[in-house]
Design an enzyme around this catalytic site. Structure first.
Site, PDB file in Angstrom:
ATOM      1  N   MET A   1       0.943  -1.129   0.161  1.00  0.00           N
ATOM      2  CA  MET A   1       0.037   0.007   0.044  1.00  0.00           C
ATOM      3  C   MET A   1       1.102   1.268   0.013  1.00  0.00           C
ATOM      4  SD  MET A   1      -3.438  -0.843   2.022  1.00  0.00           S
ATOM      5  CE  MET A   1      -2.820  -0.374   3.877  1.00  0.00           C
TER       6      MET A   1
ATOM      7  N   GLY B   1      11.468  -3.018   5.553  1.00  0.00           N
ATOM      8  CA  GLY B   1      10.381  -4.252   5.494  1.00  0.00           C
ATOM      9  C   GLY B   1      10.088  -4.482   4.223  1.00  0.00           C
ATOM     10  N   HIS B   2       9.251  -3.418   3.380  1.00  0.00           N
ATOM     11  CA  HIS B   2       9.021  -3.866   1.852  1.00  0.00           C
ATOM     12  C   HIS B   2       9.851  -4.171   1.201  1.00  0.00           C
ATOM     13  CE1 HIS B   2       5.677  -0.964   3.357  1.00  0.00           C
ATOM     14  NE2 HIS B   2       4.941  -2.023   3.001  1.00  0.00           N
TER      15      HIS B   2
ATOM     16  N   LYS C   1       5.161 -10.214   9.529  1.00  0.00           N
ATOM     17  CA  LYS C   1       4.624  -9.290  10.519  1.00  0.00           C
ATOM     18  C   LYS C   1       3.023  -9.239  10.425  1.00  0.00           C
ATOM     19  CE  LYS C   1       3.735  -4.743  12.100  1.00  0.00           C
ATOM     20  NZ  LYS C   1       2.686  -4.354  11.075  1.00  0.00           N
TER      21      LYS C   1
ATOM     22  N   GLN D   1      -2.660 -12.334   8.212  1.00  0.00           N
ATOM     23  CA  GLN D   1      -3.086 -12.091   6.906  1.00  0.00           C
ATOM     24  C   GLN D   1      -2.241 -13.090   5.894  1.00  0.00           C
ATOM     25  OE1 GLN D   1      -2.808  -7.987   4.762  1.00  0.00           O
ATOM     26  NE2 GLN D   1      -0.742  -8.614   4.578  1.00  0.00           N
TER      27      GLN D   1
ATOM     28  N   SER E   1       6.620  -0.875  10.220  1.00  0.00           N
ATOM     29  CA  SER E   1       5.516  -0.661   9.678  1.00  0.00           C
ATOM     30  C   SER E   1       5.089   0.559   9.146  1.00  0.00           C
ATOM     31  CB  SER E   1       4.376  -0.881  10.918  1.00  0.00           C
ATOM     32  OG  SER E   1       3.173  -0.235  10.605  1.00  0.00           O
TER      33      SER E   1
ATOM     34  N   ARG F   1       2.746   2.593   9.832  1.00  0.00           N
ATOM     35  CA  ARG F   1       2.023   3.309  10.385  1.00  0.00           C
ATOM     36  C   ARG F   1       3.104   3.939  11.764  1.00  0.00           C
ATOM     37  NH1 ARG F   1      -2.600  -0.289   9.080  1.00  0.00           N
ATOM     38  NH2 ARG F   1      -3.968   1.098   8.163  1.00  0.00           N
TER      39      ARG F   1
HETATM   40  O1  PAF Z   1      -0.023  -5.864   3.816  1.00  0.00           O
HETATM   41  C1  PAF Z   1      -0.614  -4.837   3.055  1.00  0.00           C
HETATM   42  O2  PAF Z   1       0.327  -3.935   2.763  1.00  0.00           O
HETATM   43  C2  PAF Z   1      -1.892  -4.924   2.463  1.00  0.00           C
HETATM   44  O3  PAF Z   1      -2.872  -5.839   3.359  1.00  0.00           O
HETATM   45  C3  PAF Z   1      -2.064  -5.786   1.152  1.00  0.00           C
HETATM   46  C4  PAF Z   1      -1.402  -7.197   1.106  1.00  0.00           C
HETATM   47  C5  PAF Z   1      -0.833  -5.141   0.210  1.00  0.00           C
HETATM   48  C6  PAF Z   1      -3.209  -5.649   0.470  1.00  0.00           C
HETATM   49  O4  PAF Z   1      -3.775  -4.126   0.334  1.00  0.00           O
END
Ligand code: PAF
Length: 283
Positions: free
Chosen positions: A34, A40-41, A152, A156, A188, A190
């Site tokens: 997002m 982390g990404h 993390k 999900q 994160s 956030r």
């Molecule tokens: O983990 C996230 O950033 C979101 O939940 C994802 C998997 C991109 C879906 O919008």
């Protein structure tokens, strides 16, 4: 030969690039995000590169996973910076859809059971329905061989494994370890909401989680250890604790008393200075 674009904004451009790579015999890895990217990404991109030839990331703030009153409107939007970071990390293409991915007449919803039940769903009942929809839509558009999701968001990750298996989506879902700041706080998007005081309090989460996991591993009663962790979080300055729970690492079935022979995971959600944090670790 013209250079392939790095950023695409339409489904047509995306599919065209994917089919060119397919024709050239390349495998495709996918990392949905997002935006508001951090190390982390980028570790997800690194992981994806170990499993596929060409890596696609997406940046899309998915409205269906936010409930009213959550931070959809204020979620950090830093696309230019994100795209640069992805390029440096070795990503080959970024899909930043223009406009909504939900058509005017969109009327489909997804309900996931199993690991999606309980924990986050008790506090954010809308969440996994929204994640299920967008991840399914993105996987259908990209059609990758593998897709990488961070541990993390452990619940999900298991939920996405459930969806792709149940709906026969031909992709391998790969989990990537949590990246942490120096004091152990899980990275994160956030975290940037914190002021200095909040950030200092947030740093206690990992310490308290580790202590709780250690106690349980050493044979302590789960209820006693998790109650102690909740008290420690509140004393450290957290304003509320949604859960400190021990669950089977594969099914997320709650283990209320003892570990038996299950592989267990400790999962926590707590709020500090208005920012809700989640974290988890292996026991
Ligand atoms: O983990 C996230 O950033 C979101 O939940 C994802 C998997 C991109 C879906 O919008």
């Amino acid at each position: 030969m013209p250079q392939p674009r790095f950023i695409v904004t339409t489904e047509k451009q995306l599919r065209q690039q994917v089919s060119e790579w397919r024709l050239a015999g390349k495998t495709i890895g996918f990392v949905p995000t997002m935006g508001a990217l951090h190390a982390g990404h980028l570790s997800l991109i690194t992981k994806a590169k170990k499993h596929a030839d060409k890596i696609i990331a997406s940046i899309y703030i998915n409205p269906t996973q936010f409930a009213e009153g959550e931070d959809l409107g204020s979620y950090p939007r830093t696309e230019k910076k994100d795209a640069k970071m992805l390029q440096v990390a070795g990503c080959d293409l970024v899909y930043i859809p223009k406009g909504s991915l939900y058509g005017e007449h969109h009327a489909t919803s997804l309900h996931v059971g199993g690991a999606a039940l309980g924990l986050e769903t008790d506090y954010r009942p809308h969440f996994f329905g929204g994640v299920a929809l967008i991840v399914t839509k993105l996987l259908n558009r990209v059609q990758p061989d593998i897709a990488v999701f961070g541990e993390k968001d452990y619940q999900q990750l298991l939920t996405i494994r459930r969806i792709t298996s149940d709906l026969d989506i031909p992709v391998k879902i790969i989990g990537a370890p949590i990246m942490r700041e120096k004091d152990g706080l899980a990275m994160s998007s956030r975290n940037q909401y914190f002021d200095q005081e909040g950030r200092a309090i947030a740093g206690h989460l990992n310490r308290i989680m580790r202590a709780c996991a250690k106690e349980i591993k050493a044979g302590a009663d789960i209820k006693h250890a998790t109650d102690t962790a909740i008290e420690a979080l509140l004393s450290a300055g957290f304003s509320s604790v949604d859960y400190v729970s021990v669950a089977d690492a594969k099914t997320l079935k709650i283990l209320p008393h003892s570990l038996d022979k299950n592989q267990a995971r400790l999962l926590i959600a707590a709020t500090c200075k208005g920012v809700r944090l989640i974290d988890n670790c292996k026991i």
